[in-house]
Design a protein around this motif. Structure first.
Motif, PDB file in Angstrom:
ATOM      1  N   UNK A 182       0.702  -1.154  -0.078  1.00  0.00           N
ATOM      2  CA  UNK A 182      -0.010  -0.230   0.018  1.00  0.00           C
ATOM      3  C   UNK A 182       0.944   1.299   0.014  1.00  0.00           C
ATOM      4  N   UNK A 183       2.017   1.311   0.467  1.00  0.00           N
ATOM      5  CA  UNK A 183       2.889   2.263   0.601  1.00  0.00           C
ATOM      6  C   UNK A 183       3.429   2.478  -1.022  1.00  0.00           C
ATOM      7  N   UNK A 184       3.808   1.469  -1.600  1.00  0.00           N
ATOM      8  CA  UNK A 184       3.972   1.618  -2.907  1.00  0.00           C
ATOM      9  C   UNK A 184       2.933   2.139  -3.857  1.00  0.00           C
ATOM     10  N   UNK A 185       1.759   1.626  -3.673  1.00  0.00           N
ATOM     11  CA  UNK A 185       0.563   2.350  -4.249  1.00  0.00           C
ATOM     12  C   UNK A 185       0.612   4.006  -3.869  1.00  0.00           C
ATOM     13  N   UNK A 186       0.767   4.077  -2.769  1.00  0.00           N
ATOM     14  CA  UNK A 186       0.576   5.689  -2.177  1.00  0.00           C
ATOM     15  C   UNK A 186       1.649   6.426  -2.926  1.00  0.00           C
ATOM     16  N   UNK A 187       2.709   5.783  -3.293  1.00  0.00           N
ATOM     17  CA  UNK A 187       3.938   6.488  -3.803  1.00  0.00           C
ATOM     18  C   UNK A 187       3.677   6.617  -5.210  1.00  0.00           C
ATOM     19  N   UNK A 188       2.615   6.179  -5.942  1.00  0.00           N
ATOM     20  CA  UNK A 188       2.549   6.055  -7.499  1.00  0.00           C
ATOM     21  C   UNK A 188       3.166   4.891  -8.148  1.00  0.00           C
ATOM     22  N   UNK A 189       3.380   3.796  -7.453  1.00  0.00           N
ATOM     23  CA  UNK A 189       4.105   2.654  -7.922  1.00  0.00           C
ATOM     24  C   UNK A 189       3.212   1.446  -7.909  1.00  0.00           C
ATOM     25  N   UNK A 190       1.925   1.284  -8.671  1.00  0.00           N
ATOM     26  CA  UNK A 190       1.080   0.289  -8.707  1.00  0.00           C
ATOM     27  C   UNK A 190       1.686  -1.154  -8.830  1.00  0.00           C
ATOM     28  N   UNK A 191       2.677  -0.846  -9.698  1.00  0.00           N
ATOM     29  CA  UNK A 191       3.472  -2.045 -10.360  1.00  0.00           C
ATOM     30  C   UNK A 191       4.037  -2.863  -9.228  1.00  0.00           C
ATOM     31  N   UNK A 192       4.894  -2.040  -8.745  1.00  0.00           N
ATOM     32  CA  UNK A 192       5.820  -2.364  -7.683  1.00  0.00           C
ATOM     33  C   UNK A 192       4.951  -3.007  -6.427  1.00  0.00           C
ATOM     34  N   UNK A 193       3.705  -2.192  -6.122  1.00  0.00           N
ATOM     35  CA  UNK A 193       2.661  -2.939  -4.952  1.00  0.00           C
ATOM     36  C   UNK A 193       2.071  -4.178  -5.515  1.00  0.00           C
ATOM     37  N   UNK A 194       1.837  -4.176  -6.537  1.00  0.00           N
ATOM     38  CA  UNK A 194       1.117  -5.520  -7.016  1.00  0.00           C
ATOM     39  C   UNK A 194       2.207  -6.664  -7.117  1.00  0.00           C
ATOM     40  N   UNK A 195       3.658  -6.232  -7.342  1.00  0.00           N
ATOM     41  CA  UNK A 195       4.456  -7.442  -7.315  1.00  0.00           C
ATOM     42  C   UNK A 195       4.918  -7.873  -5.706  1.00  0.00           C
TER      43      UNK A 195
ATOM     44  N   UNK B 130       5.175  -1.628 -15.980  1.00  0.00           N
ATOM     45  CA  UNK B 130       5.975  -2.917 -16.351  1.00  0.00           C
ATOM     46  C   UNK B 130       7.076  -2.462 -17.226  1.00  0.00           C
ATOM     47  N   UNK B 131       6.565  -1.794 -18.416  1.00  0.00           N
ATOM     48  CA  UNK B 131       7.437  -1.356 -19.305  1.00  0.00           C
ATOM     49  C   UNK B 131       8.885  -0.311 -18.827  1.00  0.00           C
ATOM     50  N   UNK B 132       8.384   0.487 -17.794  1.00  0.00           N
ATOM     51  CA  UNK B 132       9.266   1.332 -17.189  1.00  0.00           C
ATOM     52  C   UNK B 132      10.328   0.667 -16.493  1.00  0.00           C
ATOM     53  N   UNK B 133       9.852  -0.395 -15.781  1.00  0.00           N
ATOM     54  CA  UNK B 133      10.712  -1.065 -14.998  1.00  0.00           C
ATOM     55  C   UNK B 133      11.818  -1.908 -16.013  1.00  0.00           C
ATOM     56  N   UNK B 134      11.144  -2.569 -16.898  1.00  0.00           N
ATOM     57  CA  UNK B 134      11.935  -3.062 -17.612  1.00  0.00           C
ATOM     58  C   UNK B 134      12.894  -2.400 -18.547  1.00  0.00           C
ATOM     59  N   UNK B 135      12.697  -1.220 -18.982  1.00  0.00           N
ATOM     60  CA  UNK B 135      13.499  -0.525 -19.828  1.00  0.00           C
ATOM     61  C   UNK B 135      14.648  -0.049 -18.694  1.00  0.00           C
TER      62      UNK B 135
END
Length: 178
Positions: free
Chosen positions: A41-54, A127-132
């Protein structure tokens, strides 16, 4: 969004303290699950829903599967059933339930406000930004981490063998030589 971040962070710290200070493994695991979900949920709050889902899928999900396998492998029998009845008392679930309720209220309030996935600079982590990033400027670090994990796997395999035991392949090779 700030209140979501701070409440989730507070729940993560309190749940982690519950993990560290609890002497019973099942109770500590419950607090650990709450801690991992609050970090997501901290990741979601920081604007990183991909990291939160992972975070939820890999950590909270993997830990639960591992726990189920351990319980299945132990197969404690009747004394285990009696111990489970003691563990299922309402007082045992009070701490994780309160922290989970705080997380649920925070998540519902965040979703209701419509601020999920926003970052301070306006970009969203996909996910694309993380991969890049991982396979662009950080490629060498990713490859070094992969080599380190491979070395750890080989070491664990070597250390995990009992002295005096051989695999079928080694036993077959010894028969062929002699």
């Amino acid at each position: 969004m700030e209140i979501t971040f701070y409440l989730s962070g507070l729940v993560a710290v309190l749940a982690t303290l519950g993990v560290v200070t609890n002497t019973h493994p099942v109770h500590a695991l419950l607090y650990l699950i709450v801690s991992l979900i609050s970090v997501a949920l901290v990741f979601f709050a920081l604007g990183a829903p991909f990291a939160g889902a992972l975070e939820v899928i890999v950590y909270a999900g993997a830990i639960m599967v591992l726990f189920v396998f351990v319980v299945m492998m132990l197969n404690l029998g009747q004394e285990g059933i009696a111990q489970e009845r003691v563990w299922l008392r309402p007082g045992v679930w009070l701490g994780p339930a309160i922290l989970s309720a705080v997380l649920l209220v925070t998540l519902v309030a965040t979703l209701w406000s419509g601020e999920v996935g926003r970052m301070i600079d306006g970009e969203m982590l996909t996910a694309k930004a993380v991969g890049t990033l991982l396979f662009g400027p950080w490629l060498l670090v990713v490859e070094l981490a992969a080599m380190l994990l491979l070395a750890a796997l080989v070491t664990a395999s070597h250390v995990g063998r009992l002295p005096g035991t051989t695999s079928r392949r080694e036993a077959g090779a010894r028969k062929e030589v002699s």
